[in-house]
Design a protein around this motif. Structure first.
Motif, PDB file in Angstrom:
ATOM      1  N   LEU A 183       0.840  -1.194   0.000  1.00 58.76           N
ATOM      2  CA  LEU A 183       0.000   0.000   0.000  1.00 58.76           C
ATOM      3  C   LEU A 183       0.879   1.249   0.000  1.00 58.76           C
ATOM      4  O   LEU A 183       1.699   1.435   0.904  1.00 58.76           O
ATOM      5  CB  LEU A 183      -0.904  -0.022   1.239  1.00 58.76           C
ATOM      6  CG  LEU A 183      -1.917   1.113   1.372  1.00 58.76           C
ATOM      7  CD1 LEU A 183      -2.974   1.046   0.284  1.00 58.76           C
ATOM      8  CD2 LEU A 183      -2.574   1.084   2.742  1.00 58.76           C
ATOM      9  N   ARG A 184       0.704   2.083  -1.015  1.00 60.27           N
ATOM     10  CA  ARG A 184       1.459   3.341  -1.053  1.00 60.27           C
ATOM     11  C   ARG A 184       0.524   4.545  -1.025  1.00 60.27           C
ATOM     12  O   ARG A 184       0.788   5.511  -0.342  1.00 60.27           O
ATOM     13  CB  ARG A 184       2.335   3.399  -2.311  1.00 60.27           C
ATOM     14  CG  ARG A 184       3.536   2.453  -2.270  1.00 60.27           C
ATOM     15  CD  ARG A 184       4.458   2.712  -3.456  1.00 60.27           C
ATOM     16  NE  ARG A 184       5.749   2.066  -3.306  1.00 60.27           N
ATOM     17  CZ  ARG A 184       6.137   0.973  -3.980  1.00 60.27           C
ATOM     18  NH1 ARG A 184       5.321   0.393  -4.833  1.00 60.27           N
ATOM     19  NH2 ARG A 184       7.341   0.471  -3.794  1.00 60.27           N
ATOM     20  N   GLY A 185      -0.568   4.496  -1.761  1.00 61.24           N
ATOM     21  CA  GLY A 185      -1.510   5.615  -1.776  1.00 61.24           C
ATOM     22  C   GLY A 185      -1.137   6.660  -2.801  1.00 61.24           C
ATOM     23  O   GLY A 185      -0.022   6.686  -3.328  1.00 61.24           O
ATOM     24  N   PHE A 211       1.693   8.786  -1.482  1.00 60.87           N
ATOM     25  CA  PHE A 211       2.767   8.002  -0.850  1.00 60.87           C
ATOM     26  C   PHE A 211       2.695   7.945   0.676  1.00 60.87           C
ATOM     27  O   PHE A 211       3.654   7.540   1.309  1.00 60.87           O
ATOM     28  CB  PHE A 211       4.157   8.527  -1.288  1.00 60.87           C
ATOM     29  CG  PHE A 211       4.318   8.601  -2.781  1.00 60.87           C
ATOM     30  CD1 PHE A 211       4.603   7.468  -3.515  1.00 60.87           C
ATOM     31  CD2 PHE A 211       4.146   9.799  -3.456  1.00 60.87           C
ATOM     32  CE1 PHE A 211       4.727   7.525  -4.895  1.00 60.87           C
ATOM     33  CE2 PHE A 211       4.267   9.868  -4.840  1.00 60.87           C
ATOM     34  CZ  PHE A 211       4.566   8.730  -5.562  1.00 60.87           C
ATOM     35  N   THR A 212       1.565   8.335   1.276  1.00 62.09           N
ATOM     36  CA  THR A 212       1.494   8.319   2.744  1.00 62.09           C
ATOM     37  C   THR A 212       0.675   7.149   3.295  1.00 62.09           C
ATOM     38  O   THR A 212       0.672   6.931   4.511  1.00 62.09           O
ATOM     39  CB  THR A 212       0.878   9.625   3.300  1.00 62.09           C
ATOM     40  OG1 THR A 212      -0.494   9.690   2.908  1.00 62.09           O
ATOM     41  CG2 THR A 212       1.617  10.850   2.792  1.00 62.09           C
ATOM     42  N   ALA A 213      -0.011   6.393   2.433  1.00 65.89           N
ATOM     43  CA  ALA A 213      -0.911   5.353   2.950  1.00 65.89           C
ATOM     44  C   ALA A 213      -0.125   4.250   3.656  1.00 65.89           C
ATOM     45  O   ALA A 213       0.877   3.761   3.140  1.00 65.89           O
ATOM     46  CB  ALA A 213      -1.756   4.767   1.829  1.00 65.89           C
TER      47      ALA A 213
END
Lengths: 313, 313
Positions: free
Chosen positions: B154-156, B159-161
């Protein structure tokens, strides 16, 4: 244009039924949930209400694409079973809804958690249209949530991902929740819990809240506006609880937008700017600011989303 | 077999460098981070340490697949930039690491958040091997997290997820965090914050903790074991903070397994059973129980994962 779908929104008080086509509810009806008696005994009444709605519209089941059901619990959308739900509908996990749909109506079934169907409604037809990273928070009797990440509705391996924002722990030394845990968002600030919280406050008798027949967020926001000290404190604490909930969801899912819906949003003119200010200040989003907005279809999104699932999944 | 990669684990105290091939660290070295002076001035020393490591192994850069860098901050893994990081490395967001890698070493670069690379290490080579839904929590100076959902890291969108579990709000009326928010997991129970929390306690002077040179979780768990009342209270509160963190991450990502890593895990024989018991009791998982386990490679996972990214992304 696809055939319309029958959408069912299973609420604790009312079971809403809509004839849904795309972003439009062509017709609707509702029956009492009588949820204390369980769900099985209500299903014949649901089927009868659907048949009556179709007859009223001069339609038969052959005109209908299928049934979409929005449920306030954890739903296995593949096996089409309810896995966990409030004890009011305690018999629901034993019910084979797909067989019921086939036998009673001759229609196929799609079933999903109601916060997810509401987000689908907003994502396909409302403010989140074309927003591929969005979180929904519903503030009402309980607190619900759901998430779309990178263009995909988040479900998770066991169908619980995204929908348990109301049971995010935001006060680990706080009040015991009806789920058994301590300090969940719901137990700190939702309609089911706020009355007891207010009445347990040592200053309750001295507050004008003591004159209210019903203590809910309507009365709390109204009396806070009239400068009642306890109403102001409860309002402000609740706003901070919801802000913590929003920040936890932003940190978890990295959305561009958070939509807020649910019964409490009658006070949205106060709630939305507060959540925007708190998340602007405290969500860790070096790329920019997450938009906090009230939902486009606070009442209809779950039906629209359930209808969408029938024709698109 | 792929060529080995150079993996860099950028810590606040030490910059660790490893020659990594699959699940093996063939050779390693480390240099001081001197992080108060920023990162730019350390890069020539990093390059020199890499060159020395290669020479020691009778290798040249042509034997190497590339460089993988694990960073304790928010990382744009596509543009290969650090977006946000502790102020100790305040100059890092301005650094073009890809150009540095090309110019100083003649190698390509992969760069990612260190909790994500640690989870990749565990997911590809450790206890989470073949587990497609897994969360990592790192308990140390700060608290980090990362998640793999349905077989995907998981990146979102930004990039904060997944990586902000240490800034999950678990005590919304609690202590102000160094991020500016109130009641984050980190500010309630991490190595950077616990000393001040202990010293601010009114009973500090009466506790044997007052005799310690360094107040950290080693001393807290040790003195709690010796029945010091304040050490016991701080230990138990910290365990409840981490349990709330674990429950919030389970609710957010619906994993089968939670791995726990980080410096505090010297006390893992106490921490893991506690977290297992609390999440068994209070995480809402109608499908069964989430396994809580200590990580396979508490020290090396970030390097293994960074190496994996070089050869697989």
């Amino acid at each position: 244009m696809n055939k319309p779908a029958i959408a069912i929104d299973l609420g604790g008080t009312k079971i809403k039924i809509g004839l849904v086509q795309g972003n439009t509810i062509l017709a609707g009806t509702a029956i009492d949930a009588h949820s204390g008696n369980g769900l099985q005994e209500r299903l014949p009444f649901v089927a009868a209400a659907i048949q009556a709605l179709l007859a009223q519209q001069n339609l038969t089941v052959t005109d209908i694409a299928g049934v979409g059901m929005a449920v306030p619990g954890i739903v296995d959308s593949v096996q089409k079973r309810i896995l966990s739900i409030d004890k009011k509908f305690g018999d629901a996990p034993g019910i084979d809804f797909e067989s019921w749909c086939t036998n009673a109506l001759g229609l196929t079934l799609a079933i999903e958690n109601d916060a997810r169907t509401a987000l689908i409604g907003e994502w396909k037809f409302g403010k989140a249209k074309a927003v591929d990273n969005v979180v929904l928070i519903t503030l009402g009797t309980g607190v619900g949530s759901s998430a779309v990440i990178e263009g995909k509705l988040l479900r998770g391996k066991h169908f619980t991902a995204g929908i348990l924002g109301g049971h995010s722990v935001i006060n680990y030394k706080g009040t015991v929740c009806n789920c058994g845990n301590t300090g969940c968002v719901e137990t700190e600030a939702a309609t089911w819990s706020i009355g007891a919280k207010v009445k347990a406050h040592p200053a309750f008798a001295a507050s004008t809240l003591a004159n209210e027949c019903l203590i809910d967020f309507e009365s709390i926001f109204r009396l806070a506006n009239e400068e009642d000290f306890l109403a102001k404190q409860m309002r402000d604490e609740s706003l901070d609880v919801w802000a913590a909930c929003a920040i936890n969801l932003i940190h978890a899912y990295d959305p561009e937008m958070v939509l807020v819906s649910g019964g409490i949003m009658a006070s949205s003119s106060y709630i939305i700017p507060y959540l925007q200010q708190k998340t602007d200040a405290h969500a860790w989003t070096p790329w920019g600011k997450v938009k906090i907005e009230s939902a486009s279809y606070p009442d209809a999104a779950a039906l629209l989303g359930a209808g969408y699932l029938v024709t698109n999944e």
